[in-house]
Every structure is written in C-alpha cells, then in structure tokens.
Design an enzyme around this catalytic site. Structure first.
Site, PDB file in Angstrom:
ATOM      1  N   LYS A 184       0.890  -1.185   0.000  1.00  0.00           N
ATOM      2  CA  LYS A 184       0.000   0.000   0.000  1.00  0.00           C
ATOM      3  C   LYS A 184       0.919   1.224   0.000  1.00  0.00           C
ATOM      4  O   LYS A 184       1.486   1.598   1.016  1.00  0.00           O
ATOM      5  CB  LYS A 184      -0.875  -0.067   1.233  1.00  0.00           C
ATOM      6  CG  LYS A 184      -1.935   0.968   1.557  1.00  0.00           C
ATOM      7  CD  LYS A 184      -2.105   2.215   0.818  1.00  0.00           C
ATOM      8  CE  LYS A 184      -2.175   3.400   1.775  1.00  0.00           C
ATOM      9  NZ  LYS A 184      -1.796   4.651   1.120  1.00  0.00           N
ATOM     10  N   GLU A 260       9.465   1.597  10.777  1.00  0.00           N
ATOM     11  CA  GLU A 260      10.523   2.581  10.472  1.00  0.00           C
ATOM     12  C   GLU A 260       9.865   3.944  10.528  1.00  0.00           C
ATOM     13  O   GLU A 260       9.098   4.296   9.630  1.00  0.00           O
ATOM     14  CB  GLU A 260      11.061   2.327   9.064  1.00  0.00           C
ATOM     15  CG  GLU A 260      11.918   1.095   8.945  1.00  0.00           C
ATOM     16  CD  GLU A 260      13.267   1.272   9.595  1.00  0.00           C
ATOM     17  OE1 GLU A 260      13.743   0.314  10.222  1.00  0.00           O
ATOM     18  OE2 GLU A 260      13.834   2.381   9.503  1.00  0.00           O
ATOM     19  N   CYS A 294      13.662  11.062   6.605  1.00  0.00           N
ATOM     20  CA  CYS A 294      13.505  10.689   8.023  1.00  0.00           C
ATOM     21  C   CYS A 294      14.789  10.917   8.806  1.00  0.00           C
ATOM     22  O   CYS A 294      14.747  11.225   9.991  1.00  0.00           O
ATOM     23  CB  CYS A 294      13.075   9.237   8.120  1.00  0.00           C
ATOM     24  SG  CYS A 294      14.141   8.125   7.194  1.00  0.00           S
ATOM     25  N   GLU A 394       9.383  16.560  14.416  1.00  0.00           N
ATOM     26  CA  GLU A 394       9.916  16.350  13.067  1.00  0.00           C
ATOM     27  C   GLU A 394       9.229  17.332  12.111  1.00  0.00           C
ATOM     28  O   GLU A 394       8.021  17.290  11.935  1.00  0.00           O
ATOM     29  CB  GLU A 394       9.624  14.912  12.637  1.00  0.00           C
ATOM     30  CG  GLU A 394      10.231  14.569  11.317  1.00  0.00           C
ATOM     31  CD  GLU A 394       9.898  13.151  10.893  1.00  0.00           C
ATOM     32  OE1 GLU A 394       8.746  12.726  11.038  1.00  0.00           O
ATOM     33  OE2 GLU A 394      10.818  12.472  10.397  1.00  0.00           O
TER      34      GLU A 394
HETATM   35  P1  NDP Z   1       2.432   8.717   7.028  1.00  0.00           P
HETATM   36  O1  NDP Z   1       2.621   8.024   8.331  1.00  0.00           O
HETATM   37  O2  NDP Z   1       1.408   9.778   6.946  1.00  0.00           O
HETATM   38  O3  NDP Z   1       2.028   7.655   5.895  1.00  0.00           O
HETATM   39  C1  NDP Z   1       2.808   6.531   5.600  1.00  0.00           C
HETATM   40  C2  NDP Z   1       1.954   5.499   4.911  1.00  0.00           C
HETATM   41  O4  NDP Z   1       0.953   5.030   5.812  1.00  0.00           O
HETATM   42  C3  NDP Z   1       1.187   6.026   3.697  1.00  0.00           C
HETATM   43  O5  NDP Z   1       1.078   5.006   2.750  1.00  0.00           O
HETATM   44  C4  NDP Z   1      -0.172   6.357   4.293  1.00  0.00           C
HETATM   45  O6  NDP Z   1      -1.195   6.402   3.330  1.00  0.00           O
HETATM   46  C5  NDP Z   1      -0.339   5.191   5.244  1.00  0.00           C
HETATM   47  N1  NDP Z   1      -1.268   5.405   6.353  1.00  0.00           N
HETATM   48  C6  NDP Z   1      -1.716   6.584   6.856  1.00  0.00           C
HETATM   49  N2  NDP Z   1      -2.570   6.352   7.898  1.00  0.00           N
HETATM   50  C7  NDP Z   1      -2.629   5.017   8.047  1.00  0.00           C
HETATM   51  C8  NDP Z   1      -3.319   4.152   8.963  1.00  0.00           C
HETATM   52  N3  NDP Z   1      -4.118   4.631   9.929  1.00  0.00           N
HETATM   53  N4  NDP Z   1      -3.149   2.818   8.852  1.00  0.00           N
HETATM   54  C9  NDP Z   1      -2.343   2.307   7.892  1.00  0.00           C
HETATM   55  N5  NDP Z   1      -1.670   3.073   6.996  1.00  0.00           N
HETATM   56  C10 NDP Z   1      -1.804   4.404   7.080  1.00  0.00           C
HETATM   57  O7  NDP Z   1       3.867   9.231   6.584  1.00  0.00           O
HETATM   58  P2  NDP Z   1       4.223  10.112   5.308  1.00  0.00           P
HETATM   59  O8  NDP Z   1       3.791   9.399   4.074  1.00  0.00           O
HETATM   60  O9  NDP Z   1       3.750  11.497   5.540  1.00  0.00           O
HETATM   61  O10 NDP Z   1       5.818  10.055   5.328  1.00  0.00           O
HETATM   62  C11 NDP Z   1       6.591  10.892   6.087  1.00  0.00           C
HETATM   63  C12 NDP Z   1       6.975  10.213   7.390  1.00  0.00           C
HETATM   64  O11 NDP Z   1       7.630   8.997   7.136  1.00  0.00           O
HETATM   65  C13 NDP Z   1       7.953  11.040   8.218  1.00  0.00           C
HETATM   66  O12 NDP Z   1       7.550  11.016   9.552  1.00  0.00           O
HETATM   67  C14 NDP Z   1       9.257  10.279   8.063  1.00  0.00           C
HETATM   68  O13 NDP Z   1      10.150  10.449   9.113  1.00  0.00           O
HETATM   69  C15 NDP Z   1       8.786   8.881   7.966  1.00  0.00           C
HETATM   70  N6  NDP Z   1       9.808   8.083   7.317  1.00  0.00           N
HETATM   71  C16 NDP Z   1      10.554   7.207   8.057  1.00  0.00           C
HETATM   72  C17 NDP Z   1      11.608   6.507   7.479  1.00  0.00           C
HETATM   73  C18 NDP Z   1      12.466   5.565   8.260  1.00  0.00           C
HETATM   74  O14 NDP Z   1      13.200   4.805   7.635  1.00  0.00           O
HETATM   75  N7  NDP Z   1      12.464   5.578   9.569  1.00  0.00           N
HETATM   76  C19 NDP Z   1      11.929   6.693   6.062  1.00  0.00           C
HETATM   77  C20 NDP Z   1      11.096   7.656   5.405  1.00  0.00           C
HETATM   78  C21 NDP Z   1      10.065   8.307   6.008  1.00  0.00           C
HETATM   79  P3  NDP Z   1      -1.646   7.824   2.671  1.00  0.00           P
HETATM   80  O15 NDP Z   1      -0.478   8.313   1.908  1.00  0.00           O
HETATM   81  O16 NDP Z   1      -2.792   7.454   1.811  1.00  0.00           O
HETATM   82  O17 NDP Z   1      -2.013   8.728   3.804  1.00  0.00           O
END
Ligand code: NDP
Length: 508
Positions: A184, A260, A294, A394
């Site tokens: 997803k 992550e 991140c 963040e």
């Molecule tokens: P989100 O947490 O908003 O979304 C991540 C994914 O989860 C998307 O596919 C999103 O879908 C989906 N999602 C959102 N809500 C839910 C839910 N309730 N249940 C299941 N899935 C859900 O993160 P972002 O996409 O905004 O990415 C940025 C974040 O990711 C930052 O905090 C960053 O630090 C973190 N990150 C961490 C990394 C690591 O390696 N530690 C690497 C890269 C990023 P949708 O897009 O449709 O909302």
C-alpha cells in the site's frame, strides 16, 4: 503501463493507475488524482481500492503463499529479484523523470534513488539463496535443526519521500525470504510505485498472487490492510504517530510489526573536525530531499569556539541553494511534495521566527511556472529554547535549528533531548571521542565524519520513538522470517517414558 503514463507540462495528463495489464493492482473504487509539486499539473489519475479489494488482495496473497513453490525455492526468488534489479537499472531515466514529476525531488536525486533501489534489490537477490539455519547437537541421541521460514502474508505500507527505495527496502527482503506481499503506497506517489512494481510483477517466474498492491487513503485502505486477519506481518514506514496506530491495530491479532518511523537527528560538530567537510555534511544532512527525509540532520550542534564561523558559513551555503525546476540539473533545492506539507513547514518557520532568531532570508522570489511550486526557502534558526516545537518535532522540510555546546557531556545531553533515535552525525578528528560519543548516542545509525551514507548491507532503524526492528543488511532479511526448531530424537524409547514428565528430566 505504456510510456504514455505521464506527461510533460502542456500535455494532457494521461497516467492511469491501475493501467492495462496491471492485474497485481486490486483497485476498483473511486478515482483520485495527484499533482506535480512544481507545476500543479495532474500527473496521475488513480483508482482507489475498496474494502473488498483489500480483502481480495490479501486472499490472493494468502493463497499464493500456501500453494506456490515460491517459499521453498530460493533459486527462483533470486532470479526474479536479480531480473528486477536489472530492469530498474535499464529503466532508470524514465522512472527518474516520473519520480521527479510526481514527488518533486531533483532529477539527480531521483536517478540515484532508482539506482539505490536496484542495488538494494540486488543485495537481497543474493541473500534469497542463503536463508540459512543451523544445526545443534543436543546429546547422544538428539539433534536440533533451526530453520528460518517466511512469516506468510506481509503488508508493506510506504511513505512518499523516497517512494521506491523505501518500498524495495521492505519488499525485497520480504520476497527474498519467501513471503507473499501486499503493498500500500502513499497516496501522493502511487504512479512511481506502481510503475516501479510493474517491472517486478510482470516477471513470468513470479507466481500469481505473491505480489499485489492496493491504493487509496491510509486511514481507510491502509487501516483495513494492516487489520486484515489473514495478514501475518506489517512492515510500515512513515510517521511515528501513524506507526503507533498501525501497531495498535496489529496488536488485536498479535501480528508481527516492523516500524521505520520519524526522526529528529542531531548533527554534532566538534572544533577539531575537518570543518570544510563538516560543512558539506551539514548542508547535505538537512537539505537533501528539501529536508523531507527521516534521517534529516535537523538539529546542528556546534562546539562553542567554532560556532559563529561555522554557522555563518552554513547560512551562506543555505542561501546559495538554487530553488528551481527539479528537472533542471542546476536546481539544488526542490519544492515540497504538496501544498499541505508546504503549509505545515511554513508554520514551523513562523514558530521559529517568534521563539528564536531566523538567520536566513526566507522571502525568496520565484518566477514563472515556479510561482505555483510548493517551495520553502531554507530556514536556519538559532536561539531556540530546547523545548520549542521546532526543536522537538519532526518538521520534514528545509528547516535547521542550530545550537552551541561547550563540552562532550553537553553535546550528548542536547543530542539525546528528543523522543527520537533514528540517526546522528558526529564530526571530529579524535578517534577516542568518536568511539565514546558514538556509543553514548541512542540512535540506529551514527555517521562519523560523513552523513546520509546508506549501504544495502548495513542495518538501519530506530531507537525509542523512531521505530521497531531493523531494515537493510542481514537483520533486514531476518525481520521477515520466523525461527523454527525441528527436534530429532533417535532413542528407542521416549525420553521420559515410563516415568511421568518431571522438571528434573528437562534439559534446559
Ligand atoms: P504517514 O505516516 O502519513 O504515511 C505513511 C503510509 O501510511 C502512507 O502510505 C499512508 O497512506 C499510510 N497510512 C496513513 N494512515 C494510516 C493508517 N491509519 N493505517 C495504515 N496506513 C496508514 O507518513 P508520510 O507518508 O507522511 O511520510 C513521512 C513520514 O515517514 C515522516 O515522519 C518520516 O520520518 C517517515 N519516514 C521514516 C523513514 C524511516 O526509515 N524511519 C523513512 C522515510 C520516512 P496515505 O499516503 O494514503 O495517507
């Protein structure tokens, strides 16, 4: 999909996801579209998955996992993954352009994301034939064989900032270990994800159902996926609050999670460091992907004797970054992924301006089509209290807080003063100090005299609010396995017969 899947400015947007032949995408619901962060033109029209699509995708994966040869045939898994890596490399230019159009990152970063993804896939292709266990002698007549087996159906939920690399970082080890995966992707980057996956899904040796994909809003489609009773494991990359929600949902059926999550990484510069190199490192640490990464080194800690000079030079470097069309190789600072992300980051800049001293001029004019782009100019902010939201949360944008410290103890105290523990940078010429501080910092990666160097073979992951489990490296493969002990006994009679089982006879 064909090569008409995305368009240049001025042409009709044509991307259709799922497109013809993309049977691995299970999505028959409403359509939504995503836009180019630079031009605001439509890049893709995407069909969402319905709850019954999510169910179908998971059921297909569960069926494939139990019936296909996949999980017992490392040679096939290796071939499929090697082939995928080759196809990613061969298609680098097309994919990179789509990535830039959809996500907004500079074209040079997009190219390196595609190549880095290919390298990650290749690394796990090699490991697919080496999912070894071990054997243990357990006495004269007993023997143990410990094997690693795939977990089953793995839901892979990914963010938008490095959409292909962060996808394959979970997907490749999960497949290498023999699992079936349901992906997803983030709703801001569906086209690059589906295009990137198509190169894998169309491999004739990949059994039907081992890879499926659902699309649509995370709080509906993602939530349904991670709560599905037939999902055995969730590999989630995203924000910490979303990760906590995912873990709660997974807890209902005690399904395995790998998380992550977010970061607020300190980047510590000692006066004895090679300061020119440290300056390059500080710029790279915060302005890569316009801070939407991140591991962004978003808190710069500089030892007092060199603080003024170092921060002064850093401000000059930040102001020299060139905001522009990310498809133009001369652009060094790209727009943010969405108008919503731009608004959020500008709010943090405002807080910084009120609570501290904004050292950069953020009122930078942009012209032409770039007026519509989601730019945020680099913001370097000093004199903030350590409990300011800009220091603690963040930001995910080109916003850097700077702080001075007087000794090692203060550097470590400041570095540790957030709930996160994803990464840290450390610049010094003193090896003993590098060792001391490297061990003291609670972070999954500590870069010493470098920053943002990633290797497929070296683990990454978070302490504390930055996550659970490890990705990349051999541990990244083991994350997607269960360990099983097969115990063989060759005695003529049962070990406890005829006496009843008694603790005295257990062999611990
Ligand atoms: P989100 O947490 O908003 O979304 C991540 C994914 O989860 C998307 O596919 C999103 O879908 C989906 N999602 C959102 N809500 C839910 C839910 N309730 N249940 C299941 N899935 C859900 O993160 P972002 O996409 O905004 O990415 C940025 C974040 O990711 C930052 O905090 C960053 O630090 C973190 N990150 C961490 C990394 C690591 O390696 N530690 C690497 C890269 C990023 P949708 O897009 O449709 O909302």
């Amino acid at each position: 999909m064909t090569d008409t899947n995305f368009v240049r400015p001025g042409r009709e947007p044509l991307a259709q996801v799922p497109g013809p032949g993309q049977r691995f995408v299970v999505a028959g619901g409403e359509t939504f579209s995503d836009t180019d962060p630079t031009t605001q033109e439509r890049v893709a029209t995407v069909r969402s998955s319905t709850p019954s699509d999510v169910d179908e995708a998971v059921q297909r994966a569960a069926h494939a996992f139990t019936t296909a040869r996949w999980r017992n045939d490392g040679a096939v898994r290796a071939r499929v993954l090697f082939h995928y890596a080759e196809r990613l490399r061969a298609d680098r230019d097309r994919l990179a352009e789509l990535l830039t159009r959809e996500q907004g990152k500079t074209i040079s970063e997009a190219r390196s994301e595609i190549l880095g993804s290919a390298e990650m896939v290749e690394y796990y292709a090699g490991l697919a034939r080496a999912v070894y266990g071990r054997s243990i002698a357990l006495g004269d007549d007993a023997h143990g064989v410990v094997v690693r087996e795939p977990v089953g159906v793995v839901a892979v939920v990914t963010p938008w900032n490095w959409p292909l690399t962060l996808l394959v970082r979970s997907l490749a080890p999960a497949l290498a270990a023999g699992n079936a995966c349901v992906v997803k992707p983030a709703s801001l980057t569906p086209a690059i994800t589906v295009e990137g996956l198509e190169l894998l899904a169309s491999d004739p040796e990949l059994p039907e159902g081992i890879l499926t994909c659902v699309l649509g809003p995370g709080d509906v489609v993602g939530a349904a996926l991670v709560s599905h009773p037939a999902v055995d494991m969730v590999a989630f990359t995203g924000e910490s609050t979303t990760g906590i929600d995912v873990m709660r949902r997974a807890a209902d059926d005690l399904r395995k999670v790998a998380l992550e999550l977010g970061g607020k990484s300190p980047n510590i510069v000692f006066a004895d460091a090679k300061l020119d190199k440290a300056l390059d490192g500080a710029v790279n640490a915060i302005f890569t992907t316009s801070g939407q990464i991140c591991t962004a080194g978003s808190r710069l800690l500089v030892e007092a004797p060199v603080y003024d000079e170092f921060v002064g030079r850093l401000v000059e470097r930040a102001q020299a970054l060139r905001m522009g069309d990310p498809l133009d190789p001369a652009t060094t600072l790209a727009p943010l992924v969405s108008a919503a992300q731009q608004r959020t980051v500008l709010e943090y800049v405002d807080i910084g301006r009120k609570e501290g001293s904004l050292l950069t001029d953020t009122d930078v004019p942009v012209e032409g089509i770039l007026e519509r782009a989601n730019f945020v100019a680099p913001a370097v902010i000093a004199d903030l209290p350590t409990d300011s939201r800009v220091v603690q949360e963040e930001v995910f944008g080109p916003v850097l807080t700077v702080h001075s410290f007087s000794d090692e103890a203060e550097a470590v105290r400041l570095a540790e003063d957030t709930p996160f523990g994803l990464a840290a940078g450390l610049w010094t010429s003193d090896l003993d100090r590098a060792w001391r501080i490297g061990r003291a910092l609670r972070a999954g990666t500590v870069w010493i005299n470098t920053y943002h160097h990633f290797y497929a073979e070296a683990e990454v992951g978070g302490f504390r609010r930055s996550g659970l489990g490890r990705q990349q490296g051999i541990e990244g493969l083991f994350e997607f396995t269960e360990t099983k002990h097969l115990n063989f006994d060759s005695k003529a009679t049962l070990w406890c017969a005829p006496a009843p089982i008694s603790p005295a006879r257990w062999r611990w």
